[in-house]
Design a protein around this motif. Structure first.
Motif, PDB file in Angstrom:
ATOM      1  N   LYS A   1       0.879  -1.053  -0.012  1.00  0.00           N
ATOM      2  CA  LYS A   1      -0.056   0.127   0.053  1.00  0.00           C
ATOM      3  C   LYS A   1       0.902   1.224   0.071  1.00  0.00           C
ATOM      4  CE  LYS A   1      -3.897   1.878   2.285  1.00  0.00           C
ATOM      5  NZ  LYS A   1      -5.219   1.273   2.613  1.00  0.00           N
ATOM      6  N   ILE A   2       0.760   2.019  -0.989  1.00  0.00           N
ATOM      7  CA  ILE A   2       1.266   3.336  -0.949  1.00  0.00           C
ATOM      8  C   ILE A   2       0.407   4.565  -0.277  1.00  0.00           C
ATOM      9  CG2 ILE A   2       2.648   5.082  -2.490  1.00  0.00           C
ATOM     10  CD1 ILE A   2       3.736   2.211  -2.669  1.00  0.00           C
ATOM     11  N   GLU A   3       1.009   5.081   0.684  1.00  0.00           N
ATOM     12  CA  GLU A   3       0.087   5.926   1.533  1.00  0.00           C
ATOM     13  C   GLU A   3       0.980   7.559   1.256  1.00  0.00           C
ATOM     14  OE1 GLU A   3      -2.448   6.101   3.063  1.00  0.00           O
ATOM     15  OE2 GLU A   3      -2.716   3.852   3.176  1.00  0.00           O
ATOM     16  N   HIS A   4      -0.046   8.335   0.936  1.00  0.00           N
ATOM     17  CA  HIS A   4       0.417   9.864   0.808  1.00  0.00           C
ATOM     18  C   HIS A   4       1.923  10.265   0.129  1.00  0.00           C
ATOM     19  CE1 HIS A   4      -2.827   9.746   3.816  1.00  0.00           C
ATOM     20  NE2 HIS A   4      -3.014  10.950   3.350  1.00  0.00           N
ATOM     21  N   VAL A   5       1.959   9.675  -1.098  1.00  0.00           N
ATOM     22  CA  VAL A   5       3.304   9.989  -1.828  1.00  0.00           C
ATOM     23  C   VAL A   5       3.060  11.571  -2.388  1.00  0.00           C
ATOM     24  CG1 VAL A   5       2.596   8.896  -3.864  1.00  0.00           C
ATOM     25  CG2 VAL A   5       4.911   9.402  -3.555  1.00  0.00           C
ATOM     26  N   LYS A   6       3.939  12.381  -1.921  1.00  0.00           N
ATOM     27  CA  LYS A   6       3.811  13.870  -2.721  1.00  0.00           C
ATOM     28  C   LYS A   6       3.684  13.969  -4.279  1.00  0.00           C
ATOM     29  CE  LYS A   6       5.046  18.526  -2.161  1.00  0.00           C
ATOM     30  NZ  LYS A   6       6.086  19.347  -1.411  1.00  0.00           N
ATOM     31  N   ALA A   7       3.125  14.334  -4.895  1.00  0.00           N
ATOM     32  CA  ALA A   7       2.692  14.365  -6.293  1.00  0.00           C
ATOM     33  C   ALA A   7       2.613  15.765  -6.847  1.00  0.00           C
ATOM     34  CB  ALA A   7       1.801  13.352  -6.729  1.00  0.00           C
ATOM     35  N   THR A   8       2.995  16.029  -8.086  1.00  0.00           N
ATOM     36  CA  THR A   8       2.802  17.207  -8.807  1.00  0.00           C
ATOM     37  C   THR A   8       2.110  17.130 -10.370  1.00  0.00           C
ATOM     38  OG1 THR A   8       4.925  18.040  -7.575  1.00  0.00           O
ATOM     39  CG2 THR A   8       4.046  19.590  -9.761  1.00  0.00           C
ATOM     40  N   VAL A   9       1.147  17.717 -10.500  1.00  0.00           N
ATOM     41  CA  VAL A   9       0.463  17.502 -11.838  1.00  0.00           C
ATOM     42  C   VAL A   9       1.710  18.306 -13.271  1.00  0.00           C
ATOM     43  CG1 VAL A   9      -1.260  18.383 -13.335  1.00  0.00           C
ATOM     44  CG2 VAL A   9      -1.800  17.662 -11.026  1.00  0.00           C
ATOM     45  N   ARG A  10       1.879  17.530 -14.156  1.00  0.00           N
ATOM     46  CA  ARG A  10       2.873  17.883 -14.894  1.00  0.00           C
ATOM     47  C   ARG A  10       2.100  18.213 -16.411  1.00  0.00           C
ATOM     48  NH1 ARG A  10       6.330  20.279 -12.288  1.00  0.00           N
ATOM     49  NH2 ARG A  10       7.478  18.901 -10.812  1.00  0.00           N
ATOM     50  N   ASN A  11       1.067  17.342 -16.516  1.00  0.00           N
ATOM     51  CA  ASN A  11       0.198  17.449 -17.741  1.00  0.00           C
ATOM     52  C   ASN A  11      -1.108  17.187 -17.580  1.00  0.00           C
ATOM     53  OD1 ASN A  11      -0.929  16.213 -20.268  1.00  0.00           O
ATOM     54  ND2 ASN A  11       0.962  16.554 -20.976  1.00  0.00           N
ATOM     55  N   VAL A  12      -1.892  17.785 -18.290  1.00  0.00           N
ATOM     56  CA  VAL A  12      -3.572  17.928 -18.189  1.00  0.00           C
ATOM     57  C   VAL A  12      -4.079  17.541 -19.472  1.00  0.00           C
ATOM     58  CG1 VAL A  12      -5.480  18.732 -17.347  1.00  0.00           C
ATOM     59  CG2 VAL A  12      -3.360  18.991 -16.166  1.00  0.00           C
ATOM     60  N   ARG A  13      -4.892  16.521 -19.791  1.00  0.00           N
ATOM     61  CA  ARG A  13      -5.627  16.483 -21.100  1.00  0.00           C
ATOM     62  C   ARG A  13      -7.051  15.933 -20.566  1.00  0.00           C
ATOM     63  NH1 ARG A  13      -0.973  12.760 -21.899  1.00  0.00           N
ATOM     64  NH2 ARG A  13      -2.634  11.126 -22.022  1.00  0.00           N
ATOM     65  N   LYS A  14      -7.776  16.369 -21.763  1.00  0.00           N
ATOM     66  CA  LYS A  14      -9.234  15.788 -21.652  1.00  0.00           C
ATOM     67  C   LYS A  14      -9.525  14.608 -22.375  1.00  0.00           C
ATOM     68  CE  LYS A  14     -11.265  20.371 -20.929  1.00  0.00           C
ATOM     69  NZ  LYS A  14     -12.553  20.659 -20.160  1.00  0.00           N
ATOM     70  N   ALA A  15     -10.279  13.648 -21.572  1.00  0.00           N
ATOM     71  CA  ALA A  15     -10.599  12.643 -22.144  1.00  0.00           C
ATOM     72  C   ALA A  15     -12.106  11.965 -21.817  1.00  0.00           C
ATOM     73  CB  ALA A  15      -9.722  11.330 -21.389  1.00  0.00           C
ATOM     74  N   GLU A  16     -12.595  12.308 -23.064  1.00  0.00           N
ATOM     75  CA  GLU A  16     -14.332  12.175 -23.015  1.00  0.00           C
ATOM     76  C   GLU A  16     -14.912  13.260 -21.804  1.00  0.00           C
ATOM     77  OE1 GLU A  16     -15.579   8.064 -22.843  1.00  0.00           O
ATOM     78  OE2 GLU A  16     -14.201   7.630 -24.349  1.00  0.00           O
ATOM     79  N   ASN A  17     -15.706  12.793 -20.799  1.00  0.00           N
ATOM     80  CA  ASN A  17     -16.250  13.641 -19.772  1.00  0.00           C
ATOM     81  C   ASN A  17     -15.218  13.484 -18.792  1.00  0.00           C
ATOM     82  OD1 ASN A  17     -18.423  14.272 -21.513  1.00  0.00           O
ATOM     83  ND2 ASN A  17     -19.530  12.522 -20.567  1.00  0.00           N
ATOM     84  N   LYS A  18     -13.998  13.087 -18.973  1.00  0.00           N
ATOM     85  CA  LYS A  18     -12.983  13.136 -17.562  1.00  0.00           C
ATOM     86  C   LYS A  18     -11.711  13.726 -18.028  1.00  0.00           C
ATOM     87  CE  LYS A  18     -14.881   8.783 -15.851  1.00  0.00           C
ATOM     88  NZ  LYS A  18     -15.298   9.028 -14.360  1.00  0.00           N
ATOM     89  N   VAL A  19     -10.787  13.598 -17.085  1.00  0.00           N
ATOM     90  CA  VAL A  19      -9.550  14.435 -17.268  1.00  0.00           C
ATOM     91  C   VAL A  19      -8.310  13.327 -16.982  1.00  0.00           C
ATOM     92  CG1 VAL A  19      -8.266  16.159 -16.209  1.00  0.00           C
ATOM     93  CG2 VAL A  19     -10.622  16.518 -16.375  1.00  0.00           C
ATOM     94  N   LEU A  20      -7.545  13.624 -17.574  1.00  0.00           N
ATOM     95  CA  LEU A  20      -6.171  12.567 -17.466  1.00  0.00           C
ATOM     96  C   LEU A  20      -4.963  13.460 -17.139  1.00  0.00           C
ATOM     97  CD1 LEU A  20      -5.936  10.559 -20.839  1.00  0.00           C
ATOM     98  CD2 LEU A  20      -6.285   9.646 -18.359  1.00  0.00           C
TER      99      LEU A  20
END
Length: 94
Positions: free
Chosen positions: A64-83
């Motif tokens: 189980k991976i708990e609370h790993v710090k993450a940064t968004v590097r790329n954002v794309r739309k995928a149908e009605n969702k977001v990648l």
């Protein structure tokens, strides 16, 4: 002569399993590919490049991976969702 060049520092593996995004509120998403240095996550929520939060998830057949710090590097739309292309602040050990 053509040289092969890789844009990624870590090899990615296609997958699909749930994860939680922890920021002001906890939100859900689905990790679609994973490497030691980051992941691609499908979610209903929009984030901007540079946003930081923590991710938690259970690796299939792993820890189980708990609370790993993450940064968004790329954002794309995928149908009605977001990648979201996400980079981890710490490398995940196998």
């Amino acid at each position: 002569m053509i040289k092969e060049m890789y844009l990624r520092r870590h090899k990615r593996k296609k997958t699909s399993f749930p994860a939680s995004i922890h920021s002001i509120v906890t939100r859900k998403g689905d990790i679609r590919d994973l490497s030691e240095g980051g992941c691609l996550m499908l979610t209903d929520y929009y984030y901007e490049v540079g946003n930081q939060f923590y991710l938690s998830f259970d690796l299939p057949n792993g820890p189980k991976i708990e609370h790993v710090k993450a940064t968004v590097r790329n954002v794309r739309k995928a149908e009605n969702k977001v990648l979201l292309g996400i980079e981890f602040s710490e490398i995940l050990k196998r």
